[in-house]
Design a protein around this motif. Structure first.
Motif, PDB file in Angstrom:
ATOM      1  N   LYS A   1       0.837  -1.203   0.000  1.00 55.04           N
ATOM      2  CA  LYS A   1       0.000   0.000   0.000  1.00 55.04           C
ATOM      3  C   LYS A   1       0.874   1.256   0.000  1.00 55.04           C
ATOM      4  O   LYS A   1       0.609   2.222  -0.722  1.00 55.04           O
ATOM      5  N   ALA A   2       1.933   1.221   0.813  1.00 55.93           N
ATOM      6  CA  ALA A   2       2.857   2.365   0.861  1.00 55.93           C
ATOM      7  C   ALA A   2       3.495   2.594  -0.509  1.00 55.93           C
ATOM      8  O   ALA A   2       3.645   3.736  -0.965  1.00 55.93           O
ATOM      9  N   MET A   3       3.850   1.491  -1.189  1.00 56.63           N
ATOM     10  CA  MET A   3       4.449   1.628  -2.518  1.00 56.63           C
ATOM     11  C   MET A   3       3.453   2.247  -3.504  1.00 56.63           C
ATOM     12  O   MET A   3       3.816   3.098  -4.320  1.00 56.63           O
TER      13      MET A   3
ATOM     14  N   ARG B   1       0.999   4.268  -2.762  1.00 61.04           N
ATOM     15  CA  ARG B   1       0.885   5.704  -2.428  1.00 61.04           C
ATOM     16  C   ARG B   1       2.108   6.473  -2.912  1.00 61.04           C
ATOM     17  O   ARG B   1       1.993   7.604  -3.388  1.00 61.04           O
ATOM     18  N   PHE B   2       3.273   5.860  -2.757  1.00 61.21           N
ATOM     19  CA  PHE B   2       4.511   6.511  -3.203  1.00 61.21           C
ATOM     20  C   PHE B   2       4.444   6.818  -4.698  1.00 61.21           C
ATOM     21  O   PHE B   2       4.727   7.932  -5.133  1.00 61.21           O
ATOM     22  N   TRP B   3       4.050   5.836  -5.497  1.00 63.50           N
ATOM     23  CA  TRP B   3       4.046   6.032  -6.948  1.00 63.50           C
ATOM     24  C   TRP B   3       2.947   6.985  -7.398  1.00 63.50           C
ATOM     25  O   TRP B   3       3.142   7.775  -8.335  1.00 63.50           O
TER      26      TRP B   3
ATOM     27  N   LYS C   1       1.857   9.479  -5.686  1.00 64.55           N
ATOM     28  CA  LYS C   1       2.381  10.801  -5.315  1.00 64.55           C
ATOM     29  C   LYS C   1       3.466  11.236  -6.301  1.00 64.55           C
ATOM     30  O   LYS C   1       3.535  12.408  -6.678  1.00 64.55           O
ATOM     31  N   TYR C   2       4.287  10.298  -6.717  1.00 66.46           N
ATOM     32  CA  TYR C   2       5.324  10.601  -7.714  1.00 66.46           C
ATOM     33  C   TYR C   2       4.678  11.136  -8.994  1.00 66.46           C
ATOM     34  O   TYR C   2       5.118  12.126  -9.573  1.00 66.46           O
TER      35      TYR C   2
ATOM     36  N   THR D   1      11.519   5.684 -15.179  1.00 67.16           N
ATOM     37  CA  THR D   1      11.405   5.319 -13.762  1.00 67.16           C
ATOM     38  C   THR D   1      10.127   4.514 -13.532  1.00 67.16           C
ATOM     39  O   THR D   1      10.133   3.493 -12.842  1.00 67.16           O
TER      40      THR D   1
END
Lengths: 220, 220
Positions: free
Chosen positions: A91-93, A95-97, A99-100, A133
């Protein structure tokens, strides 16, 4: 209980399209209200007094703004057909992507549409680095979300906008040759039945981007 | 299972301090690694190859970056002493305000520290509008999170940085007279035992901000 779900959006906005995709993936019935951004409705201003922007989801009278916040709200409210993984790390990953995509890709995508010449070349290079990326994150997966489309795929609808912009404005950014992995993903995304339903009509979108950002228009 | 939790941060960063607060609220033991931002460690570059920035949390070898993403990860991984509400709507509101703080207040707070004269006056007015908005959200609550500090309070540590900057650089932004509600919240926050433990040493912080942003330094 009869639920009342309203979405304030505008047809050409990737951000309101994200919400449509999520609601349709969940099979949630909703009323769509098209906003005119040069003459915003009193309802929109009431529901999003802080940013005065679309999209706003209003669920049983309670408003939620900011597209990624709305997506998480939808996923937590209607739990079937999840768009976010349940594992905290995955889930964190996601959210990270997402946001990216919003913090890096979207500003560059906007910039490329209003820039010209050498400046535009520089922005295209920047975008292509970002796409590389994203490609290295996607790897051999069908979707960022795995076997079916999820949070990051929905957020990455900005890439669909980018492909429309590249055609409308005659740029070369995301080609199959340069981005085989991401291009494959793009095809699967736009072929997805639910996603397809939520895309702006292609010709209308192309001419909108041409008029809004094309060289014939004096405004930036 | 013995857990390995590492935090890569830097002492003056509000973003790495956020993670410390959350970990300490949860009572999670962790190893703190101070990074030198002008000479980043190979470990940091390995764990956050996309942004190459602190903070990064590494949990059993798996890295998470972006402070708000890390906070959510912490809250989902160690579920006791929650920092986010469980209700989806309240959770959405917490995410909305934390995003507001990062997207609006932080850029303005950075701007005010490097601007001068009339330009600085304009930025101060902008910040004060934002603080009023936050004040109207706080209302009569003890913390944004209710009775104890939560996600938005932790994100709003930027306001503590702002108070240090106002003293170090001789500005008048957040005063008790102008912001009675927010000032009361600020006092409760900095008096909170866990939060207090995670604040940079005051004198060191003041002189850091003076050297970094004061008028005696030629760099912006």
């Amino acid at each position: 209980m009869a639920e009342e779900v309203k979405l304030f959006g505008t047809w050409a906005s990737v951000f309101s399209r994200r919400i449509e995709v999520a609601l349709k993936l969940k099979g949630v019935q909703f009323e769509y209200i098209e906003e005119n951004l040069s003459n915003k409705s009193p309802a929109l201003l009431k529901y999003n007094p802080v940013h005065k922007k679309i999209p706003v989801l209003v669920h049983n009278g309670k408003p939620v703004a900011e597209s990624l916040v709305i997506l998480e709200y939808i996923d937590e409210t209607w739990k079937h057909n999840p768009i976010l993984p349940t594992d905290p790390y995955e889930k964190a990953m996601a959210r990270f992507w997402a946001k990216y995509i919003d913090d890096k890709l979207w500003p560059a995508a906007r910039e490329v549409a209003v820039s010209k010449g050498e400046e535009q070349k520089g922005v295209i290079e920047e975008i292509q680095k970002q796409l590389k990326t994203l490609e290295s994150e996607l790897k051999e997966k069908k979707f960022f979300g795995g076997q079916s489309l999820g949070f990051v795929d929905i957020a990455a609808n900005i890439i669909v906008w980018l492909v429309v912009a590249q055609e409308a404005l005659g740029m070369e950014i995301l080609t199959e040759e340069k981005f085989p992995v991401l291009h494959g993903w793009y095809q699967r995304l736009v072929d997805d039945a639910v996603f397809k339903e939520c895309m702006p009509p292609r010709e209308q979108h192309l001419s909108f981007v041409k008029v809004r950002f094309g060289s014939s228009t004096p405004s930036k």
